[in-house]
Structures are given as structure tokens and as C-alpha cells.
Write a protein that holds these residues in place. Structure first.
Motif, PDB file in Angstrom:
ATOM      1  N   CYS A 169       6.623   6.509  13.272  1.00 33.32           N
ATOM      2  CA  CYS A 169       5.420   6.782  13.143  1.00 33.32           C
ATOM      3  C   CYS A 169       4.659   5.471  12.544  1.00 33.32           C
ATOM      4  N   VAL A 170       5.024   4.917  11.491  1.00 36.38           N
ATOM      5  CA  VAL A 170       4.725   3.769  10.934  1.00 36.38           C
ATOM      6  C   VAL A 170       4.740   2.391  11.849  1.00 36.38           C
ATOM      7  N   LYS A 198      -4.063  -2.525   8.857  1.00 32.78           N
ATOM      8  CA  LYS A 198      -4.387  -2.710   7.539  1.00 32.78           C
ATOM      9  C   LYS A 198      -4.358  -1.243   6.650  1.00 32.78           C
ATOM     10  N   ALA A 199      -4.113  -0.204   7.418  1.00 34.06           N
ATOM     11  CA  ALA A 199      -3.891   1.054   6.829  1.00 34.06           C
ATOM     12  C   ALA A 199      -2.886   1.237   5.722  1.00 34.06           C
ATOM     13  N   THR A 200      -3.015   1.905   4.651  1.00 34.84           N
ATOM     14  CA  THR A 200      -2.132   1.951   3.456  1.00 34.84           C
ATOM     15  C   THR A 200      -1.159   3.353   4.151  1.00 34.84           C
ATOM     16  N   MET A 201       0.018   2.823   4.449  1.00 33.45           N
ATOM     17  CA  MET A 201       1.113   4.044   4.880  1.00 33.45           C
ATOM     18  C   MET A 201       2.146   3.819   3.695  1.00 33.45           C
ATOM     19  N   ALA A 260       9.537  -1.562   8.831  1.00 39.45           N
ATOM     20  CA  ALA A 260       8.532  -1.078   9.958  1.00 39.45           C
ATOM     21  C   ALA A 260       7.212  -1.176   9.619  1.00 39.45           C
ATOM     22  N   GLY A 261       7.067  -1.405   8.196  1.00 38.75           N
ATOM     23  CA  GLY A 261       5.402  -1.786   8.055  1.00 38.75           C
ATOM     24  C   GLY A 261       4.810  -0.642   7.000  1.00 38.75           C
ATOM     25  N   ALA A 262       5.739  -0.035   6.261  1.00 41.67           N
ATOM     26  CA  ALA A 262       5.272   0.849   5.219  1.00 41.67           C
ATOM     27  C   ALA A 262       4.873   0.040   4.199  1.00 41.67           C
ATOM     28  N   ASP A 263       3.875   0.528   3.421  1.00 42.02           N
ATOM     29  CA  ASP A 263       3.548  -0.301   2.141  1.00 42.02           C
ATOM     30  C   ASP A 263       4.303   0.080   0.994  1.00 42.02           C
TER      31      ASP A 263
END
Length: 135
Positions: A72-73, A84-87, A105-108
Motif C-alpha cells: 500500500c505504501v 509527501k503524506a506521513t505513512m 517502499a517509502g514508509a516514514d
């Protein structure tokens, strides 16, 4: 933020009890926070597209059917609206491999779910307070 100064959070988890506890904790932290829930990654993406603005924080369980939190991320990061969403990946696992995959994957952030309500409250309160700008 979606409203004028109302914080919004989306949480996706296939476990109904985990969703209920998460929503209860967030409401206890601040009853003004709007919480949107989804039962898997596919539903999370659908809900996110239905919302008028990107939530302040998106929490995703790692292990879900249909689409995992990591998938999903990765999917959301490919869309301009969510770049730019905080995930935050939020899981019962503390596997370094899963954490690595999630961050790649891009998670914060990658957080291990706490074992008690109090520990969950304390962890989420710190995150929520850190996300609210000081006035």
C-alpha cells in the motif's frame, strides 16, 4: 490537514479488534481527531481517494490480505497526491527485513504494536503530539 485545524488519521488493519483499540486510543488522546478506518490496503487506497484531503497521518498494518501495508505504501508513493503524506507501518512484527522493506517502499516509520492499551496510548500520544504544530 483536512479541516481547519482538525487532525485526521487513516488506519488500515485487517483485525477488527486492533482497529477498535486504535480508534479508542486516538479518541482518548484527542476526541477532535477524525479517524478513518479500513480493513486492508485496497480499502485504504479507496478511502484515501474518497477523502477531500490527505490525512495528517496514515497508519498501515504490515500483514493484511488483498494488499499488505508495504504494498500500500509503495502504491501510494507513486501517486503525486500522496508523495509527501506521513505513512507509518504499524505491525506486531519487529522483523528487521520487514522494517527494511517498508522503509524502502517509502514508509516514514515502522512501529511495533504495543502489547497493552497503556503502552499503545503512550506511543500514539507521542506521535500525535509531535505531528501537531505548537501554537
Amino acid at each position: 490537514m483536512m479541516g481547519d485545524d482538525v487532525m485526521t488519521i487513516l488506519y488500515a488493519d485487517d483485525d477488527p479488534e486492533d482497529r477498535e483499540i486504535f480508534a479508542d486510543v486516538i479518541t482518548e488522546i484527542n476526541p477532535d481527531i477524525e479517524v478513518f478506518l479500513a480493513s486492508d490496503g485496497m480499502e485504504a487506497i479507496q478511502r484515501l481517494h474518497e477523502l477531500p484531503a490527505v490525512p495528517d497521518m496514515i497508519f498501515l498494518d504490515v500483514n493484511m490480505p488483498a494488499m499488505s501495508g508495504i504494498e500500500c505504501v509503495a502504491t501510494l508513493r507513486r501517486l503525486d497526491r500522496f508523495k509527501k503524506a506521513t505513512m507509518i507501518l504499524y505491525s506486531t512484527t519487529s522483523s528487521e527485513l520487514e522494517s527494511y522493506k517498508g522503509m524502502k517502499a517509502g514508509a516514514d516509520n515502522f512501529l511495533k504494536k504495543a502489547n497493552t492499551y497503556t503502552a499503545t496510548f503512550d506511543m500514539l500520544k507521542r506521535l500525535v503530539e509531535a505531528a501537531i504544530p505548537c501554537i
